[in-house]
Design a protein around this motif. Sequence first.
Motif, PDB file in Angstrom:
ATOM      1  N   THR A   1      -3.436  -4.957  -1.104  1.00 14.22           N
ATOM      2  CA  THR A   1      -3.302  -3.696  -0.283  1.00 14.22           C
ATOM      3  C   THR A   1      -4.063  -3.871   1.007  1.00 14.22           C
ATOM      4  OG1 THR A   1      -5.251  -2.367  -1.068  1.00 14.22           O
ATOM      5  CG2 THR A   1      -3.283  -2.330  -2.260  1.00 14.22           C
TER       6      THR A   1
ATOM      7  N   SER B   1       1.067   3.811  -2.820  1.00 13.31           N
ATOM      8  CA  SER B   1       0.565   5.193  -2.732  1.00 13.31           C
ATOM      9  C   SER B   1       1.544   6.412  -3.076  1.00 13.31           C
ATOM     10  CB  SER B   1       0.101   5.338  -1.419  1.00 13.31           C
ATOM     11  OG  SER B   1      -1.044   4.533  -0.950  1.00 13.31           O
TER      12      SER B   1
ATOM     13  N   SER C   1       0.736  -1.274   0.106  1.00 10.74           N
ATOM     14  CA  SER C   1      -0.048   0.044   0.033  1.00 10.74           C
ATOM     15  C   SER C   1       0.753   1.250   0.044  1.00 10.74           C
ATOM     16  CB  SER C   1      -1.031  -0.027   1.244  1.00 10.74           C
ATOM     17  OG  SER C   1      -1.866  -0.917   1.356  1.00 10.74           O
TER      18      SER C   1
END
Length: 225
Positions: free
Chosen positions: A186, A24, A20
Amino acid sequence: MDSLLNNITSPTFLSPIWISLKISILAGIIVVIIGTIAGYFLARKSFKGKAVVETILMLPMVLPPTVVGFLLIVIFGKNSWAGQALTWLFDRPIIFTWSAAVLAAIVVAFPLMYQSAKSGFLSIDRDIEDAARVDGANDWKVFWLISVPLASKALISGAILSFARALGEFGATLMFAGNIPGETQTIPIAIYLAIDSGQMTMAWLWVGAMIIISFIILLTIRVKE
């Protein structure tokens, strides 16, 4: 206590967090670059159809994530020209890959960065930019040395919010990138699957991780204000 510590240090727990964060961060960098340029251009230019273009750019903010995921599959699936071009470029389809997760995060996070950037640039006194041009600065220098610093607060807020939106993306990622442990799983997907399978301890740990990360993100925005 030992069991809790083992869960926290296990690859099963850490993998979705690491995935994640990587998704991101990369998506956030791309969104900041594209969103800043788009926000500046549309804040400074007027042309026929501008309202339509801006509406299209903002659509991912209001569309259900499943709709965004469906459109990504249609646009970048192996039967589309874009999908075939990416397959030729990377020697594999993009769908159900880590790159697909990044692309999904970019699409859903872009409107936040774009809107923040546009608002920041609109708040700048145009006379300051014009004065720089009179002094001999070209458009690139005006943008980089005048406009960006003056809009920095809005740009930083947009970047942080975009990162947070990318971090919490679920629906579009699940549809377009799938759930592949160690590659596209994720934190939001891991939480959903943990609850669905009755693994409440792991679900709580991931929820706690998300709360901590989100708290830090929001606190950063407050400190910057």
